[in-house]
Scaffold this motif. Sequence first.
Motif: not given
Ligand SMILES: [Fe+2]
Length: 306
Positions: A171, A206, A227, A230, A232
């Motif tokens: 991110y 990630y 994870r 995806h 969000h």
């Molecule tokens: Fe996430």
Amino acid sequence: MANDLTDPTEVAPVDAVLASFARTPDPRLREILTRLVRHLHAFVVDIEPTMAEWQAAIDFLTSTGHACTDRRQEFILLSDVLGVSTLVESVNDRRPDPAPAAAAAGQDRTESTVLGPFHVVSSPPRALGDTIDLTGGGTPCLVTGEVRTTDGQPLPGATLDVWQADDQGFYDVQQPEEQPAGNGRGLFTADADGRFRFRSVVPRHYPIPTDGPVGDLLRATGRHANRPAHIHFIVAAEGHRSLTTQIYVADSPYIDSDAVFAVKRRLVREVETVHDPAAAARHGLPSPFRQLRFDFVLEPAEEAGA
Ligand SMILES: [Fe+2]
């Protein structure tokens, strides 16, 4: 004579502790503490920890607290990897089963899932069709869908707050030196038909942070930290319950073993490959291009949380 925890003539420690909370003025606090102590004492009786194991538990929780900063919350991470965050979220998201007709028509509300640690207070507002990929890396992807009610009516003007990791699994807030602020983020407003579209890149799986006590826990138990890929969303519309959720990429690694147990089957989608040069040109994408479609169904606010 040693204390006998099963001797009915002895006052078990748990009873004395429970009695100590009897005058707690707040009934909910009294209930929570009572049940916590019951479970905790039963757990100790069950596993019979050594003093060294008790000390190890204290040390682990202490180091978990020390790992917390104003930018990192190791206790939430611990809650995540123990499945507690998802459980709390699910407990608060329970509803009666939808009417069969609504379920058959695909109008059941979209399920929520955990917010996660990478949301920022205000995503940059963007126009429909804009890209949230500010760095030009990765595989371009068109994300489209509509926002509608459980009655099947479109929700014009619904807002979609979007955030995702880049094609390397990071991110923007994790890489302030490498990614411009707002990369992978956008606040979109659905059109008059409740439809939305934006460009991005196919997100990548990630790992959650593993340089703290939670990472030690994962290593000690032979667990991976990943994870699945995806995107969000927080989807909001006037008169409707806001929806916090994640859409998962069907063929992502770890789709069946999310480190934080947040994947729900109905939130998984294929990222299709679209062979349509005219559509590609219209959206400013190469041909063929990838496309992720997802429709969000919001429930009326009056049905929420009653
Ligand atoms: Fe996430």
